[in-house]
Enzyme design. Structure first.
Site, PDB file in Angstrom:
ATOM      1  N   CYS A 137      37.487  37.300  43.514  1.00  0.00           N
ATOM      2  CA  CYS A 137      38.540  38.330  43.523  1.00  0.00           C
ATOM      3  C   CYS A 137      38.971  38.756  42.113  1.00  0.00           C
ATOM      4  O   CYS A 137      39.403  39.900  41.918  1.00  0.00           O
ATOM      5  CB  CYS A 137      39.743  37.866  44.334  1.00  0.00           C
ATOM      6  SG  CYS A 137      40.398  36.267  43.872  1.00  0.00           S
ATOM      7  N   HIS A 170      46.111  40.886  41.861  1.00  0.00           N
ATOM      8  CA  HIS A 170      45.640  40.351  40.580  1.00  0.00           C
ATOM      9  C   HIS A 170      45.693  41.471  39.534  1.00  0.00           C
ATOM     10  O   HIS A 170      45.385  42.634  39.836  1.00  0.00           O
ATOM     11  CB  HIS A 170      44.187  39.878  40.679  1.00  0.00           C
ATOM     12  CG  HIS A 170      44.007  38.539  41.337  1.00  0.00           C
ATOM     13  ND1 HIS A 170      45.031  37.800  41.888  1.00  0.00           N
ATOM     14  CD2 HIS A 170      42.879  37.791  41.523  1.00  0.00           C
ATOM     15  CE1 HIS A 170      44.543  36.668  42.377  1.00  0.00           C
ATOM     16  NE2 HIS A 170      43.238  36.640  42.175  1.00  0.00           N
TER      17      HIS A 170
HETATM   18  C1  2RA Z   1      41.917  32.698  42.784  1.00  0.00           C
HETATM   19  N1  2RA Z   1      39.848  33.888  42.455  1.00  0.00           N
HETATM   20  O1  2RA Z   1      42.541  33.724  42.530  1.00  0.00           O
HETATM   21  C2  2RA Z   1      40.450  32.686  42.901  1.00  0.00           C
HETATM   22  C3  2RA Z   1      40.005  32.249  44.257  1.00  0.00           C
HETATM   23  N2  2RA Z   1      39.701  33.300  45.173  1.00  0.00           N
HETATM   24  O2  2RA Z   1      42.446  31.614  42.941  1.00  0.00           O
END
Ligand code: 2RA
Length: 349
Positions: free
Chosen positions: A129, A253
């Site tokens: 991700c 994110h």
């Molecule tokens: C996280 N990318 O954000 C990692 C796991 N999907 O923890």
């Protein structure tokens, strides 16, 4: 008839978002079969407005399946994805088990859709991700200017660590809400204690560590962003430095990116590319307070880009800030898009 889709890991954080996405997108699927661990079998979940009973993960569960999406832990994918593939399903896997396998393509439909066709193991991998939260924007800039170097810092949401991550952050926020914590060393840690999947308190804090510790102090997450970005862009030697940081955000994110290119760049040329790239939304008018934040983009599909600046000391480099929903484009949406690419091949036969 329409192809049969299996969703393996239907009850997890990404699985839940996946069922919503499958209910919203063009309905290209015949049966949608929901598969999860024996513990969840028998539960009923809603997809496309209908209640569907979850079946337990077993070889027979893949009978007649054309495409199987997996969102389960690495070791479960490592064991079961080849079983599903041997039964004739094309597997789209969102674990880390196959991403760097040279016989498994790592696909982002806006960037390298053709890679999906070369899949000798019957498996296509979905990127991590954090990689996915920036790669659509970086792929568009690379296509125009030619990337030569990346320096990235992430600001990763709790839901990247699944439901356990979200539960832990909510519980921690409850413990610190209304308090005067945060002005003495260790007071936040003392109030929160050691709980949940993060290696430090996340409420009222940031934690410069995601994933597991690997060689020379790098984390698994940092190495994933580096290796996956190189593979997706087809730039095996691209220098990339990554620092992954967890922040007290539920979902969304973000990444601050320093990107260096072969040619001189301008902000206006970068704006034009980002404003027209499929899957990207340019949100860059800081004088009007316009820049993407995770709280504003959660629940949306695109990669949002703002704060685009030319590096003050390098006419070939840009600084930018990127935000995306780590459960949608970062996981479920990209998996669904890959599955649609596979279904379209079938329809074209
Ligand atoms: C996280 N990318 O954000 C990692 C796991 N999907 O923890």
């Amino acid at each position: 008839g329409k192809p049969t889709l299996a969703v393996v890991g239907a009850t997890g954080a990404v699985g839940t978002v996946m069922l919503g996405i499958l209910s919203e997108r063009a309905d290209i699927w015949g049966e949608i079969r929901l598969i999860a661990s024996a513990r969840s079998a028998g539960r009923k979940l809603t997809v496309r407005g209908e209640q569907v009973e979850v079946v337990a993960l077993a070889e027979e569960a893949f009978e007649g399946v054309d495409v199987a999406m997996f969102d389960v832990p690495d070791e479960v994918s490592a064991r079961w994805a080849p079983i599903a593939a041997s039964r004739g399903a094309v597997v789209v896997d969102n674990s880390g088990a196959f991403r760097m396998d040279p016989e498994v393509p790592l696909v982002v439909p806006e960037v390298n859709p053709h890679a999906a066709r070369m899949r000798p193991r019957g498996i296509i991998a979905n990127p991590n991700c954090t990689t996915l939260s920036m790669i659509v924007a970086m792929g568009a800039l690379h296509a125009e200017f030619g990337l030569t170097e990346l320096v990235v810092s992430s600001y990763q949401a709790a839901s990247g660590a699944g439901k356990a991550g979200v539960d832990a952050l909510r519980e921690q926020l409850g413990k610190v809400a209304g308090s005067d914590l945060g002005s003495q060393p260790g007071d936040v840690r003392g109030a929160i204690g050691d709980s949940g999947p993060f290696p430090g308190p996340l409420a009222l804090n940031v934690v410069p560590f995601a994933g597991s510790l690997q060689e020379d102090g790098w984390t698994s997450e940092e190495l994933k962003v580096r290796n996956e970005t190189r593979k997706i862009l087809g730039l095996p030697g691209l220098p990339i430095a990554v620092t992954c940081v967890r922040v007290p955000v539920i979902t969304g994110h973000s990444l601050a990116v320093h990107a260096r290119f072969e040619r001189e760049v301008t902000v206006s040329a970068a704006h034009e590319i980002l404003a027209t790239a499929p899957g990207v939304v340019l949100c860059d008018d800081p004088a009007q307070g316009e820049f993407p934040t995770p709280a504003d983009v959660v629940g949306t599909d695109p990669t949002w880009v703002g704060r685009v600046r030319r590096a003050l000391d390098d006419p070939c480099a840009l600084e930018l800030f990127v935000c995306g929903d780590n459960l949608r484009k970062g996981a479920a949406l990209n998996t669904a898009q890959i599955a649609e690419v596979v279904a379209a091949e079938r329809a074209a036969l």
